[in-house]
Design a protein around this motif. Sequence first.
Motif, PDB file in Angstrom:
ATOM      1  N   TRP A   1       0.829  -1.194   0.000  1.00 28.02           N
ATOM      2  CA  TRP A   1       0.000   0.000   0.000  1.00 28.02           C
ATOM      3  C   TRP A   1       0.866   1.248   0.000  1.00 28.02           C
ATOM      4  O   TRP A   1       1.978   1.261   0.515  1.00 28.02           O
ATOM      5  N   VAL A   2       0.315   2.302  -0.569  1.00 35.03           N
ATOM      6  CA  VAL A   2       1.003   3.590  -0.551  1.00 35.03           C
ATOM      7  C   VAL A   2       0.870   4.157   0.861  1.00 35.03           C
ATOM      8  O   VAL A   2      -0.238   4.333   1.365  1.00 35.03           O
ATOM      9  N   GLY A   3       1.979   4.411   1.492  1.00 33.94           N
ATOM     10  CA  GLY A   3       1.971   4.949   2.841  1.00 33.94           C
ATOM     11  C   GLY A   3       2.074   6.464   2.817  1.00 33.94           C
ATOM     12  O   GLY A   3       2.310   7.070   1.772  1.00 33.94           O
ATOM     13  N   PRO A   4       1.903   7.090   3.978  1.00 35.53           N
ATOM     14  CA  PRO A   4       1.979   8.546   4.031  1.00 35.53           C
ATOM     15  C   PRO A   4       3.342   9.071   3.590  1.00 35.53           C
ATOM     16  O   PRO A   4       3.426  10.100   2.912  1.00 35.53           O
ATOM     17  N   GLY A   5       4.406   8.381   3.962  1.00 35.89           N
ATOM     18  CA  GLY A   5       5.748   8.826   3.576  1.00 35.89           C
ATOM     19  C   GLY A   5       5.939   8.806   2.071  1.00 35.89           C
ATOM     20  O   GLY A   5       6.430   9.775   1.476  1.00 35.89           O
ATOM     21  N   GLU A   6       5.536   7.699   1.443  1.00 41.90           N
ATOM     22  CA  GLU A   6       5.655   7.611  -0.008  1.00 41.90           C
ATOM     23  C   GLU A   6       4.784   8.648  -0.699  1.00 41.90           C
ATOM     24  O   GLU A   6       5.180   9.240  -1.699  1.00 41.90           O
ATOM     25  N   PHE A   7       3.596   8.852  -0.145  1.00 43.70           N
ATOM     26  CA  PHE A   7       2.683   9.806  -0.755  1.00 43.70           C
ATOM     27  C   PHE A   7       3.252  11.221  -0.698  1.00 43.70           C
ATOM     28  O   PHE A   7       3.172  11.975  -1.663  1.00 43.70           O
ATOM     29  N   VAL A   8       3.857  11.581   0.435  1.00 44.67           N
ATOM     30  CA  VAL A   8       4.466  12.908   0.566  1.00 44.67           C
ATOM     31  C   VAL A   8       5.640  13.036  -0.404  1.00 44.67           C
ATOM     32  O   VAL A   8       5.780  14.056  -1.085  1.00 44.67           O
ATOM     33  N   ILE A   9       6.469  11.995  -0.500  1.00 48.20           N
ATOM     34  CA  ILE A   9       7.613  12.046  -1.420  1.00 48.20           C
ATOM     35  C   ILE A   9       7.134  12.170  -2.862  1.00 48.20           C
ATOM     36  O   ILE A   9       7.666  12.979  -3.637  1.00 48.20           O
ATOM     37  N   LEU A  10       6.122  11.387  -3.239  1.00 46.02           N
ATOM     38  CA  LEU A  10       5.579  11.489  -4.596  1.00 46.02           C
ATOM     39  C   LEU A  10       4.998  12.866  -4.861  1.00 46.02           C
ATOM     40  O   LEU A  10       5.139  13.415  -5.959  1.00 46.02           O
ATOM     41  N   ASP A  11       4.353  13.446  -3.857  1.00 50.37           N
ATOM     42  CA  ASP A  11       3.784  14.784  -4.013  1.00 50.37           C
ATOM     43  C   ASP A  11       4.881  15.824  -4.192  1.00 50.37           C
ATOM     44  O   ASP A  11       4.769  16.716  -5.032  1.00 50.37           O
ATOM     45  N   VAL A  12       5.945  15.716  -3.414  1.00 53.16           N
ATOM     46  CA  VAL A  12       7.061  16.662  -3.536  1.00 53.16           C
ATOM     47  C   VAL A  12       7.731  16.510  -4.903  1.00 53.16           C
ATOM     48  O   VAL A  12       8.059  17.502  -5.557  1.00 53.16           O
ATOM     49  N   LEU A  13       7.915  15.271  -5.348  1.00 59.30           N
ATOM     50  CA  LEU A  13       8.519  15.059  -6.662  1.00 59.30           C
ATOM     51  C   LEU A  13       7.634  15.573  -7.790  1.00 59.30           C
ATOM     52  O   LEU A  13       8.126  16.092  -8.795  1.00 59.30           O
ATOM     53  N   ARG A  14       6.327  15.431  -7.620  1.00 55.48           N
ATOM     54  CA  ARG A  14       5.382  15.836  -8.656  1.00 55.48           C
ATOM     55  C   ARG A  14       5.184  17.345  -8.707  1.00 55.48           C
ATOM     56  O   ARG A  14       5.174  17.939  -9.780  1.00 55.48           O
ATOM     57  N   THR A  15       5.053  17.981  -7.541  1.00 56.53           N
ATOM     58  CA  THR A  15       4.709  19.411  -7.507  1.00 56.53           C
ATOM     59  C   THR A  15       5.808  20.300  -6.949  1.00 56.53           C
ATOM     60  O   THR A  15       5.731  21.518  -7.087  1.00 56.53           O
ATOM     61  N   GLY A  16       6.783  19.725  -6.264  1.00 56.47           N
ATOM     62  CA  GLY A  16       7.841  20.526  -5.665  1.00 56.47           C
ATOM     63  C   GLY A  16       7.524  21.027  -4.273  1.00 56.47           C
ATOM     64  O   GLY A  16       8.295  21.787  -3.692  1.00 56.47           O
ATOM     65  N   ARG A  17       6.387  20.625  -3.725  1.00 54.18           N
ATOM     66  CA  ARG A  17       5.997  21.043  -2.372  1.00 54.18           C
ATOM     67  C   ARG A  17       5.100  19.986  -1.751  1.00 54.18           C
ATOM     68  O   ARG A  17       4.630  19.094  -2.425  1.00 54.18           O
ATOM     69  N   VAL A  18       4.874  20.113  -0.465  1.00 59.59           N
ATOM     70  CA  VAL A  18       3.940  19.227   0.232  1.00 59.59           C
ATOM     71  C   VAL A  18       2.577  19.895   0.181  1.00 59.59           C
ATOM     72  O   VAL A  18       2.373  20.975   0.722  1.00 59.59           O
ATOM     73  N   GLY A  19       1.651  19.250  -0.500  1.00 62.17           N
ATOM     74  CA  GLY A  19       0.325  19.821  -0.674  1.00 62.17           C
ATOM     75  C   GLY A  19      -0.646  19.419   0.417  1.00 62.17           C
ATOM     76  O   GLY A  19      -0.369  18.545   1.253  1.00 62.17           O
TER      77      GLY A  19
END
Length: 99
Positions: free
Chosen positions: A6-24
Amino acid sequence: MTHFFWVGPGEFVILDVLRTGRVGAESVLFSLAVFLAALTSVTSVRLAARAGLDLFARLVFLPVHTWSVVMLAVDLAVLAAAWFVAGRAAGTVRGKGSR
């Protein structure tokens, strides 16, 4: 076993930072929802919440690949099983109360 896939919170935050450049805000809300799901003592509710959150993350934020499609099927199976268990538990309670 699904906890490892499963996608965990840590992975989700990292993917978000990689995708947008910030924590959304969606990363914060996802992490909060995972944390709140972990607080419940009912296993079927905890599993259903995690499967639903993983399903949401995969459908909305992750690109569709073969592995994601397989995990979407696993998430749907876990949600269906949790729904079935919850329905059986509710029926058992109703059955005892009406006697």
